[in-house]
Design a protein around this motif. Structure first.
Motif, PDB file in Angstrom:
ATOM      1  N   LEU A   1      46.915  16.290   9.172  1.00  0.00           N
ATOM      2  CA  LEU A   1      47.230  15.968  10.465  1.00  0.00           C
ATOM      3  C   LEU A   1      47.753  18.261  10.829  1.00  0.00           C
ATOM      4  O   LEU A   1      48.506  17.888  11.766  1.00  0.00           O
ATOM      5  CB  LEU A   1      48.421  14.861  10.891  1.00  0.00           C
TER       6      LEU A   1
ATOM      7  N   GLN B   1      45.702   8.877   7.869  1.00  0.00           N
ATOM      8  CA  GLN B   1      45.332  10.449   7.323  1.00  0.00           C
ATOM      9  C   GLN B   1      46.978  10.531   6.872  1.00  0.00           C
ATOM     10  O   GLN B   1      47.440  10.690   6.957  1.00  0.00           O
ATOM     11  CB  GLN B   1      44.571  10.989   8.241  1.00  0.00           C
TER      12      GLN B   1
ATOM     13  N   HIS C   1      47.591  20.049   9.396  1.00  0.00           N
ATOM     14  CA  HIS C   1      46.474  21.961   9.477  1.00  0.00           C
ATOM     15  C   HIS C   1      45.593  21.702  11.038  1.00  0.00           C
ATOM     16  O   HIS C   1      44.921  22.336  11.538  1.00  0.00           O
ATOM     17  CB  HIS C   1      45.361  21.434   8.482  1.00  0.00           C
ATOM     18  N   ARG C   2      45.811  20.263  11.148  1.00  0.00           N
ATOM     19  CA  ARG C   2      45.022  19.944  12.711  1.00  0.00           C
ATOM     20  C   ARG C   2      45.544  20.154  13.751  1.00  0.00           C
ATOM     21  O   ARG C   2      45.261  20.601  15.395  1.00  0.00           O
ATOM     22  CB  ARG C   2      44.369  18.325  12.960  1.00  0.00           C
TER      23      ARG C   2
ATOM     24  N   ALA D   1      45.571  23.871  13.987  1.00  0.00           N
ATOM     25  CA  ALA D   1      44.179  24.507  14.810  1.00  0.00           C
ATOM     26  C   ALA D   1      44.066  24.692  15.881  1.00  0.00           C
ATOM     27  O   ALA D   1      43.574  25.585  16.557  1.00  0.00           O
ATOM     28  CB  ALA D   1      43.049  23.552  13.654  1.00  0.00           C
TER      29      ALA D   1
END
Length: 177
Positions: free
Chosen positions: A93, A88, A95-96, A99
């Protein structure tokens, strides 16, 4: 509201250096100081081609991956893990983790990415790394290291490095994004 919470996306700081330069040790000492100051820290580690294993052979999640599942998740009362059977991009990563609530994402490795970086120099010959990475914001070294216009820290100055990170976030949240 704390200044680092003003970042629209998480603040990101890469910790880069050659193998055995002290990146993981530095991060494990820095994380509790930042978390203790109220910063929710996420960490991303780049595994430079070692094809990490996160589960033990024979366990259920391992068996699901062996059966061909592209994504496997496990959760308990205290933690959750999701593993994808593909690499990835760092930006995805980050962004995740944002979140999931990270306010600061510390990244170990990914030397070629463009986020702000602290460079670790263990040996004098490691100084060549300063010429090959972009967006340097500071140097952490095992000996004396003076770089024009860059803050320099000794590897044992964890408090100074934590203060540097917090000040950078407070003064200009976008500088670590």
């Amino acid at each position: 509201m704390e200044p680092w919470k003003l970042c629209k996306k998480p603040c990101v700081l890469q910790i880069v250096g050659y193998a055995n330069s002290g990146k993981t040790t530095l991060l494990t000492k820095l994380i509790p100081l930042l978390e203790g100051a109220g910063v929710r820290v996420g960490v991303i580690k780049h595994d430079g081609g070692h094809d990490f294993e996160w589960d033990q052979p024979g366990k259920d999640t391992w068996r699901y991956r062996e059966a061909g599942a592209s994504l496997v998740a496990i959760t308990s009362r205290t933690k959750t893990a999701i593993v994808e059977q593909r690499p990835q991009e760092l930006s995805v990563l980050v962004h995740r983790l944002a979140a999931a609530g990270a306010e600061l994402v510390l990244v170990e490795g990914f030397k070629r990415e463009g986020y702000p970086k602290l460079v670790l120099l263990r040996r004098p010959e490691d100084a060549a790394l300063l010429q090959s990475v972009s967006n340097l914001v500071g140097v952490v070294s095992w000996g004396e290291q003076k770089q024009a216009e860059l803050p320099c820290f000794h590897i044992d100055d964890i408090d100074g490095i934590a203060l540097f990170v917090k000040k950078r976030i407070e003064e200009a949240p976008q500088t670590f994004s």
